[in-house]
Design an enzyme around this catalytic site. Sequence first.
Site, PDB file in Angstrom:
ATOM      1  N   GLY A   1       0.770  -1.233   0.000  1.00  0.00           N
ATOM      2  CA  GLY A   1       0.000   0.000   0.000  1.00  0.00           C
ATOM      3  C   GLY A   1       0.796   1.276   0.000  1.00  0.00           C
ATOM      4  O   GLY A   1       1.961   1.306  -0.353  1.00  0.00           O
ATOM      5  N   SER A   2       0.149   2.280   0.456  1.00  0.00           N
ATOM      6  CA  SER A   2       0.532   3.673   0.324  1.00  0.00           C
ATOM      7  C   SER A   2       1.827   4.036   1.056  1.00  0.00           C
ATOM      8  O   SER A   2       2.135   3.491   2.111  1.00  0.00           O
ATOM      9  CB  SER A   2      -0.612   4.525   0.875  1.00  0.00           C
ATOM     10  OG  SER A   2      -0.238   5.866   0.965  1.00  0.00           O
ATOM     11  N   THR A   3       2.516   5.013   0.497  1.00  0.00           N
ATOM     12  CA  THR A   3       3.716   5.537   1.154  1.00  0.00           C
ATOM     13  C   THR A   3       3.379   6.229   2.469  1.00  0.00           C
ATOM     14  O   THR A   3       4.261   6.443   3.301  1.00  0.00           O
ATOM     15  CB  THR A   3       4.453   6.537   0.242  1.00  0.00           C
ATOM     16  OG1 THR A   3       3.550   7.574  -0.138  1.00  0.00           O
ATOM     17  CG2 THR A   3       5.003   5.844  -0.981  1.00  0.00           C
ATOM     18  N   VAL A   4       2.117   6.555   2.672  1.00  0.00           N
ATOM     19  CA  VAL A   4       1.685   7.152   3.936  1.00  0.00           C
ATOM     20  C   VAL A   4       1.879   6.146   5.075  1.00  0.00           C
ATOM     21  O   VAL A   4       1.956   6.532   6.243  1.00  0.00           O
ATOM     22  CB  VAL A   4       0.213   7.629   3.840  1.00  0.00           C
ATOM     23  CG1 VAL A   4      -0.306   8.131   5.172  1.00  0.00           C
ATOM     24  CG2 VAL A   4       0.085   8.709   2.777  1.00  0.00           C
TER      25      VAL A   4
END
Length: 129
Positions: A56-59
């Site tokens: 998933g996301s780099t967040v």
Amino acid sequence: MREQVRVLVDGDCRAPLRVYNDYISFFGEVDPATGTLKAVGEQIAGVALAFRGGRGSTVGSYVIYALKYYGREPSCMLVEEPEPIIITGCIMADIPLFQVRKGFLEEVGSKRAVLVHEKGRDYVELHFE
């Protein structure tokens, strides 16, 4: 049981082992304020969290940091497939991170154990109950 690991973020760890035999997207699947892994409804705070890898996301790196900020971080993490999002988050939050061999998660499964790692060593010890 002694298990060789690749140390990605070094540090001491002594915690109950929790195995999640899947990938985790820290953004959306982990609540940093409560330390809950939503897919299973379990707390990850204070455990040695073993899982396949990130998805998933780099967040996700910031969610790992937020876990530390709220005091809900795992004591350490073990992954089969490390990737930059997990590594960066663990570096930012100063959470020990270790790469384990393929098959480790299946071998350990749901057995109850305490994981111990001392900074500077290239292995973890599992003490089964």
